[in-house]
Design an enzyme around this catalytic site. Structure first.
Site: not given
Ligand SMILES: Nc1nc2c(ncn2[C@@H]2O[C@H](COP(=O)(O)O)[C@@H](O)[C@H]2O)c(=O)[nH]1
Ligand SMILES: [Mg+2]
Length: 529
Positions: A53, A55, A365
Site C-alpha cells: 500500500d 499512503d 496500514d
C-alpha cells in the site's frame, strides 16, 4: 538513467549505505523497535509476490504537518461551506491527543477505548472524562451489548482519522458550552457527519494533495531503505506490486520522493524511474472493494505522461484504432502492463501469474481496508505497519521493572482480597466467644484498611504506567491488563506486524517467521516464563 541508490548520513556527516540484510553489515541482531512480530507463521519461501500500500505504509506522513493540514482544511470547509461559526478558525490541533483504535460514539458525542471483549474501559465525552458510573450506565450492560460498529460508531482505524476525531471532540465540547452557536438542529451525529464530509472533500479536492505535491519533504518522512528493500525482494525472485487508493498523479509524486528524493520542481524533477521497482502498479484501486474477486470494476491502463486512462481488455492492452499500425511492444512491456487504474484482485493475480492467494504477502496500514479484507476475503498473507509500535516497545523495555512491580502489587492485592473475604465469612458464620469475635473483627478491619491501601496503590501505579504511554489513552495495545480492541484486531488479522515497512529490509527475503508460543491463563503459574 542513473540507478537510484540513496544513502543515509552518519553522525560524522559522511554518508553510508542503509544496513539492509543483504549488505555486509546486515544479518545482525535487530533492535526491538524495528523487529517484525509474527502472529501466524509465514515462510517467505512460499511467497511469490510482495505488494505494498502507499499512503501511511511506504509513505509515512508526518502527523504534525500532514494531519494539521487536514485539520485546518476541514475547519475552513465547516466554516465557509457548512455554516459553522468563524471562531472555529482560531482553534488549534493537538496531533498527539487521539490514537488509533479509538471508537467514536457519534450519537452521544463520546470517544471510547475498549478491550478485546469490547468492554469500554476509557470513555470521554468530548474532552471530559466520564465517571465510572456514567461509563457503566451507558455501556456497561452485558445483555444489550452494542457491536460498536457503523452506522452509530466510527472506528479510528487509520492515522488519517486522527484529525477528524480531535475535531469531533472539540465540537462536542463547543456545542455543550454554546448550544446556540452550532448550525440549527445539529446534534452530535450531524456534527460528525459534517466533519466526515469536510475531511472527505479535503482528500478529493486537492486541499491536501496539492500542498504535499509542492513540498513532499515537509509532509512525508524520508526513508532511504525503501529502494534497497524493493531491490532485495526483486533480486530474491519475488514480484513486487503497489496497490493504492491514491490516483496516478499523486502516486507518481509521492513515489518519486520516496524512491529518489525527487520533487515536482526540483533540479532533478519527477520521472517514471521508480516504476522499475514494481511489476504491477495499481492506482485508484478503490480498496477494500478491490479485494473482491467478483468485483466488476473496469481495469484501465494509465498513460503516465498525461495521466489519461485507456481501456484494456481485462488487463490486455487495447490499442486505439488510429494507432494500431504504430503500436510499440516496448510500451506494452514496460509501461502498459505495469501501470493500471481500478480493476480487481482477479486482474492482479492474472498479471502476476499468481496460482494461489496464499503466495501473496500484502503490506498495509489500514486494519480494515488493507489487512482484514485481503486476509479474510482472499487469503492473502498480511503485514500491518504500525508506526506507533516503535515508541510502544521502547517504553515497554524502559518500564520493564515498573511492570514487574505492578505484577507483584496485583498479586498482593489478589491475596489480601482473598484474606478479607475469608475473614468476613468467618465473622458471619462464627460460633466463637465474644472476646475472640472482637479480636477477629478488629483484625478484619485492619485487613480491610490494608486492602484499600493496596488497591489504591495498585490502581495509581497502573494508571501512572499507562500514562507513560499516552496521557489520556494509555498503552495502544492494552487496556488495563487486557489486550485492547486494536491489539485484538492486529492479532487476528495481521500475520505479521512491524513499525516501519522498510524493516523488511533487515530480514532475509527467505525468512521463516514463526510466532511465539501461545499461553493460556492456566499455564502461566506452571511454566517458568
Ligand atoms: N476521499 C477520501 N479519501 C481518503 C480519505 N482518507 C484517506 N483518503 C485517501 O485514500 C488514499 C489512501 O491510499 P492508500 O495508499 O493507503 O491506499 C489517499 O489518497 C488518501 O488521501 C477520506 O476520508 N476520503
Ligand atoms: Mg494506506
Amino acid at each position: 538513467m542513473d540507478e537510484v541508490h540513496r544513502t543515509v548520513e552518519g553522525n560524522d556527516g559522511t554518508s553510508k549505505e542503509p544496513h539492509i540484510w543483504a549488505s555486509p553489515e546486515g544479518g545482525r541482531d535487530i533492535e526491538i523497535a524495528k523487529q517484525i512480530f509474527c502472529n501466524r507463521s509465514l515462510n517467505m519461501r512460499n511467497i511469490v509476490a510482495v505488494g505494498f500500500d502507499m499512503d501511511y505504509t511506504l509513505a509515512q506522513y508526518k502527523p504534525e504537518t500532514f494531519e494539521s493540514l487536514a485539520y485546518e482544511g476541514t475547519i475552513r470547509k465547516l466554516v465557509y461551506d457548512l455554516g459553522y461559526p468563524p471562531e472555529l478558525l482560531h482553534w488549534t490541533f493537538d496531533w498527539t491527543y487521539m490514537v488509533r483504535g479509538l471508537v467514536l460514539d457519534k450519537k452521544r458525542g463520546n470517544i471510547l477505548k475498549m478491550d478485546r471483549h469490547k468492554y469500554v474501559k476509557v470513555a470521554y465525552h468530548g474532552f471530559r472524562e466520564m465517571s465510572k458510573e456514567e461509563k457503566v450506565g451507558t455501556y456497561g450492560s452485558t445483555l444489550i451489548r452494542d457491536s460498536f460498529d457503523e452506522p452509530d460508531y466510527a472506528l479510528i482505524d487509520t492515522l488519517f482519522s486522527l484529525a477528524e476525531a480531535y475535531l469531533f471532540a472539540q465540537l462536542v465540547d463547543f456545542k455543550d458550552k454554546n448550544p446556540g452557536k452550532v448550525p440549527q438542529g445539529a446534534d452530535y451525529a450531524r456534527m460528525y457527519k459534517d466533519v466526515r464530509a469536510a475531511v472527505d472533500l479535503c482528500h478529493r479536492d486537492g486541499t491536501l494533495k496539492q500542498m504535499v505535491a509542492e513540498d513532499p519533504k515537509r509532509y512525508i518522512n524520508e526513508d532511504t531503505s525503501i529502494v534497497p528493500m524493493l531491490k532485495m525482494l526483486r533480486d530474491s525472485g519475488r514480484a513486487t506490486f503497489l496497490v493504492t487508493n491514491s490516483l496516478w498523479d499523486y502516486t507518481n509524486i509521492v513515489m518519486n520522493f520516496l524512491c529518489g528524493g525527487r520533487t515536482m520542481h526540483g533540479s532533478d524533477p519527477c520521472n517514471f524511474e521508480w516504476l522499475k521497482y514494481f511489476d504491477v502498479v495499481v492506482t485508484g484501486s478503490a480498496k477494500p472493494g478491490f479485494f473482491h474477486e467478483d468485483n466488476r470494476a473496469g481495469l484501465f491502463e494509465v498513460e503516465p505522461e498525461s495521466g489519461m486512462l485507456l481501456n484494456t481488455d481485462n488487463g490486455t492492452p487495447m490499442p486505439q484504432v488510429s494507432e494500431l499500425a504504430s503500436y510499440c511492444c516496448f510500451q506494452i512491456e514496460i509501461l502498459i502492463l505495469v501501470l493500471m487504474q481500478g480493476g480487481s484482485v482477479g486482474h492482479l493475480h492474472k498479471l502476476l501469474s499468481i496460482e494461489s492467494s496464499s503466495q501473496v504477502l500484502y503490506v498495509g496500514d489500514h486494519i480494515y481496508g488493507d489487512i482484514l479484507r485481503s486476509k479474510k476475503v482472499l487469503g492473502w498473507r498480511t503485514m500491518l505497519v504500525v508506526p506507533e509500535l516503535e515508541r510502544e516497545v521502547e517504553l515497554l523495555w524502559q518500564l520493564r521493572d515498573t511492570r514487574r512491580q505492578l505484577r507483584l502489587l496485583r498479586n498482593e492485592r489478589d491475596h489480601i482480597e482473598d484474606e478479607v473475604h475469608h475473614l468476613k465469612w468467618s465473622l458471619n458464620v462464627s460460633c466463637l466467644l465474644s472476646i475472640a469475635l472482637l479480636h477477629l473483627s478488629c483484625f478484619s478491619s485492619n485487613k480491610q484498611a490494608e486492602r484499600d491501601k493496596v488497591r489504591i496503590t495498585h490502581q495509581q501505579a497502573q494508571r501512572e504506567c499507562h500514562q507513560k504511554f499516552h496521557k489520556v489513552w494509555g498503552q495502544l495495545m492494552k487496556t488495563g491488563y487486557q489486550n485492547s480492541r486494536f491489539a485484538h484486531q492486529v492479532e487476528r488479522f495481521a500475520c505479521l506486524y512491524t513499525s516501519q515497512v522498510s524493516n523488511i529490509s533487515l530480514y532475509s527475503p527467505d525468512k521463516y517467521y514463526r510466532p511465539s508460543e501461545d499461553f493460556m491463563p492456566h499455564e502461566f503459574g506452571i511454566l517458568p516464563l
